[in-house]
Enzyme design. Sequence first.
Site, PDB file in Angstrom:
ATOM      1  N   HIS A 222       0.855  -1.183   0.000  1.00 22.43           N
ATOM      2  CA  HIS A 222       0.000   0.000   0.000  1.00 22.43           C
ATOM      3  C   HIS A 222       0.891   1.233   0.000  1.00 22.43           C
ATOM      4  CE1 HIS A 222      -4.126  -1.739   1.245  1.00 22.43           C
ATOM      5  NE2 HIS A 222      -3.394  -2.693   0.709  1.00 22.43           N
ATOM      6  N   CYS A 253      -8.284  -1.029   3.105  1.00 27.10           N
ATOM      7  CA  CYS A 253      -8.678  -2.180   3.917  1.00 27.10           C
ATOM      8  C   CYS A 253      -9.798  -1.728   4.848  1.00 27.10           C
ATOM      9  CB  CYS A 253      -7.515  -2.714   4.742  1.00 27.10           C
ATOM     10  SG  CYS A 253      -8.022  -4.073   5.831  1.00 27.10           S
TER      11      CYS A 253
END
Length: 313
Positions: A222, A253
């Site tokens: 990420h 997420c």
Amino acid sequence: MTAAGLPMEIRAEGLPTRVRIHEVGARDGLQNEQTVVPTEVKAEFIHRLADAGLPTVEATSFVHPKWVPQLADAERLFPLLGDLDPHRLPVLVPNERGLDRALALGARRIAVFASATESFAKANLNRTVDEALAMFAPVVARAKDAKVHVRGYLSMCFGDPWEGPVPLAQTVRVCRELLELGCDELSLGDTIGVATPGHVQHLLASLNEAGVPSSRLGVHFHDTYGQALANTLAALQHGVTTVDASAGGLGGCPYAKSATGNLATEDLVWMLHGLGIETGVDLDRLVATSVWMAEALGRPSPSRTLRALSHKE
């Protein structure tokens, strides 16, 4: 795209000649949308990504609709992809019930989703790490009996929002257990984007020393702190040849508030092509697809490469 919109190819020493991009935008990306994307739009998105040359496009998740309502249409979506090779369409399954649903529709690649930390295992699966592994054991065994490819996702490999930096040995232990269950490959997740290249290299070296070869590993970074491409390059230098990415940088997420978007597939392809690494991906088609999806979602993409190329005349 004009010649000015293509990177100069200059190979660096010690890198693979080809990388497989594991596209997660249609699953990991869309599951984080505030509104539910229509099934037909998802199907077209997946078809466009496949047409752009992405070899694997994660299609959906067979979790209970209560937990991820954005993907509650898995049974309606997967049949709309019947013209695509199911070996190109991985799906996420959380348990045996999810596996039953996926197999009934002809899925040939599945993924289970574990955690390297107790805090995230509790938040994501309402189980301890070991309880989650025990839950996955029959799922993996049955999938292998059906000759289905199994990927093991491992979240929080580098840092956890509740526990802080994750000890290397902790991540290595869970990786080894997932492989012992029968997973064909593992995806190492930097769920909150805190990894740096040295950390990546040390974790990969520790895994290799523990008997886990880089050929069995993928990376899933990420871009929270702008480190995703640097971390990817560090992984490539260590022999990793599978990289997860999300078209247009979609996703995060839902169970970790500090997790921002995935590595954008366009940014990854630009770097790889500049390094002379083959991907099979048509960057023009990929950019057009992500522009189309951004318009469907009603907001611009965070991908720098997409923004740069889509504004060229």
